[in-house]
Design an enzyme around this catalytic site. Structure first.
Site, short mmCIF file in Angstrom:
data_model
loop_
_atom_site.label_atom_id
_atom_site.label_comp_id
_atom_site.label_asym_id
_atom_site.label_seq_id
_atom_site.Cartn_x
_atom_site.Cartn_y
_atom_site.Cartn_z
CG ASP A 81 28.91 26.61 -7.84
OD1 ASP A 81 29.43 27.62 -7.37
OD2 ASP A 81 28.93 26.32 -9.05
CD GLU B 256 16.07 10.64 2.75
OE1 GLU B 256 17.21 10.10 2.66
OE2 GLU B 256 15.34 10.81 1.77
C1 BGC Z 1 31.84 29.68 -7.73
C2 BGC Z 1 32.91 30.10 -8.68
C3 BGC Z 1 32.80 29.24 -9.92
C4 BGC Z 1 31.40 29.29 -10.49
C5 BGC Z 1 31.17 28.19 -11.48
C6 BGC Z 1 30.55 30.06 -8.41
O1 BGC Z 1 29.46 29.99 -7.56
O2 BGC Z 1 31.94 30.30 -6.48
O3 BGC Z 1 34.19 30.05 -8.11
O4 BGC Z 1 33.70 29.71 -10.90
O5 BGC Z 1 30.41 29.18 -9.51
O6 BGC Z 1 30.96 26.97 -10.86
#
Ligand code: BGC
Length: 470
Positions: A186, A240
């Site tokens: 993310d 790894e």
């Molecule tokens: C996610 C979202 C999230 C945000 C904060 C994004 O990449 O897909 O759903 O609200 O990051 O973590």
């Protein structure tokens, strides 16, 4: 490597299948539907965050990176999911959220780690959060402001701190050792911030829509070169393990050369996600431009991953196709015949559309109103849609109009068509060569195979994949 030509199926866990009747999808629910996913033929599932979270941003605010959220299941459930999936040839990817924790993470509770692991300033700069609110919140205990690129309940970690980096090394190894095949990472392009916390410049007319909407170009709050040090470090950890693990990045990086930089020299992300489909019109010339631009920018030996729908920005059967089945088939044919890999968001395979959600039913606490693309899977035409025996956490939409069971019975359905495309994709290896594009059609070849995409509304559709697959 398997991810060079793969279908990665995004599961929004809360909305996939509920095993215990509380109305919220969970990990045992995912296990109960693995036979369906095997039948569909996908290569991997990517689960939306399953780690312990108070749920201010549906799991994207983590309070324990080594724990499973009790609403979704247990660690034993995850282990069982991994082995049951493996038995069916399906890999399991998890969502890792390294940019920020929950405000309820013990690191933010303890005064030493709070000070050292997060980003603080005596004076807020001008950064605006992705959720269009100021990025700084005053903390009484510290008498200073902390940074949050999303909600105030999601404080940003300080990736200049070696201890933070070490914690994440451990988190990666922990999940990889359990058999997780990789991570979708993310917001990975923003984790390291400018050390001097300089003000961002205003967005200009040439900036991407998402920056113009926010009013500034995230020159200092994102895209710092040091992000690549962290990615290289993680990639080494991937190597790894045998087989090597996958890093697929949520990379909202508008400049293609810069996006290509996230592959590093083959030592960073294997799959930086390319999001331009989410902003493109369903127009053959435009889509062709989008595709060819990214193919041209790709480093040698790297492959793209195409994304048509997401839990953040709507489902393509609505956004592109307005529910027209012929167009949905065209969209799926494109996603599943372009070179490289693709992500299907749960529901794409049978043309599930966004579902309107009344204000009183909204559950997205971030103010982004993303619930319409997060409603539960309609498995069958019955109350609860075969998703739950209880009351679904978000409305189900019209399950009679669109559900999996009905489409499974119909060999001409969008679902069966998607399944055939997925089966063919594995054998589709030739390079992409454009043949022709006009207002209504886009034709290209993959080796001996000719793909015709028809963009006219209504049938009969001329969309087809012809030729022998070598
Ligand atoms: C996610 C979202 C999230 C945000 C904060 C994004 O990449 O897909 O759903 O609200 O990051 O973590």
């Amino acid at each position: 490597m398997w991810w060079h030509n793969a279908v990665i199926y995004e599961i929004y866990v809360r909305s996939f299948a509920d095993s215990d009747g509380d109305g919220i999808g969970d990990i045992p629910g995912v296990i109960s539907r693995l036979d369906y996913l095997e039948w569909l033929g996908i290569d991997a599932i990517w689960l939306s965050p399953i780690m312990k979270s108070p749920g201010r941003d549906q799991g994207y605010d983590i309070a324990g990176y080594l724990d499973v959220d009790p609403v979704l299941g247990t660690l034993a459930d995850v282990d069982r999911l991994i082995s049951e999936a493996e038995r069916r040839g399906i890999r399991v990817l998890l969502d890792l959220v390294p940019n920020h924790t929950s405000i309820e993470h013990p690191w933010f509770g303890d005064s030493r780690t709070r000070r050292d692991y997060y980003v603080w300033s005596d004076q807020p700069n001008n950064w605006v959060s992705t959720f269009h609110i100021p990025s700084w919140t005053y903390d009484d205990r510290e008498g200073r402001y902390y940074l949050h690129s999303y909600l105030p309940e999601q404080p940003d970690l300080n990736w200049w701190n070696e201890e933070v980096r070490e914690h994440f090394d451990h988190i990666l190894r922990y999940w990889f050792s359990r058999g997780v095949a990789g991570f979708r990472i993310d917001a990975c392009y923003i984790i390291v911030k400018d050390r001097l916390l300089r003000d961002n410049p205003p967005a200009g007319p040439r900036d991407h829509l998402w920056d113009r909407n926010r009013g500034q170009r995230p020159m200092w709050s994102a895209y710092q070169p040091e992000v690549h040090d962290v990615l290289r470090r993680w990639r080494k950890i991937c190597e790894e393990f045998a087989p090597p693990r996958l890093l697929m990045g949520a990379t909202w990086v508008p400049e293609l050369d810069e996006l290509a930089g996230y592959f590093g020299a083959g030592d960073e992300l294997q799959l930086p996600q390319y999001f331009q489909f989410l902003f493109a019109e369903f127009d053959p010339r435009e889509l062709r431009r989008v595709v060819e631009a990214w193919l041209a920018a790709l480093p040698d030996n790297e492959v793209p991953v195409w994304v048509g729908s997401s839990h953040d920005l709507s489902r393509f059967p609505s956004r592109w196709c307005d529910g027209d089945n012929a167009l949905i088939r065209t969209g799926l044919t494109m996603l599943l015949t372009l070179p490289g890999s693709c992500v299907l968001y749960q529901g794409d395979e049978f043309g599930l559309q966004d579902t309107p959600v009344q204000t009183e039913d909204l559950r997205d606490l971030t103010g982004q109103c993303r619930d319409t693309y997060r409603t539960p899977m309609p498995w069958r035409d019955e109350p609860g849609g075969g998703f739950t025996s209880g009351r679904p956490w978000l409305p189900m939409g019209d399950v009679a109009a669109c559900n999996i069971a009905d489409q499974m019975r119909d060999p001409d359905s969008v679902l069966h068509n998607a399944r055939r495309l997925i089966a063919r994709k594995k054998a589709l290896k030739g390079v992409y060569r454009p043949v022709e594009v006009c207002d209504e059609m886009w034709i290209y070849r993959r080796g001996d195979v000719r793909v015709t995409l028809d963009f006219r509304e209504g049938g009969p559709s001329r969309t087809r994949v012809e030729g022998t697959i070598s």
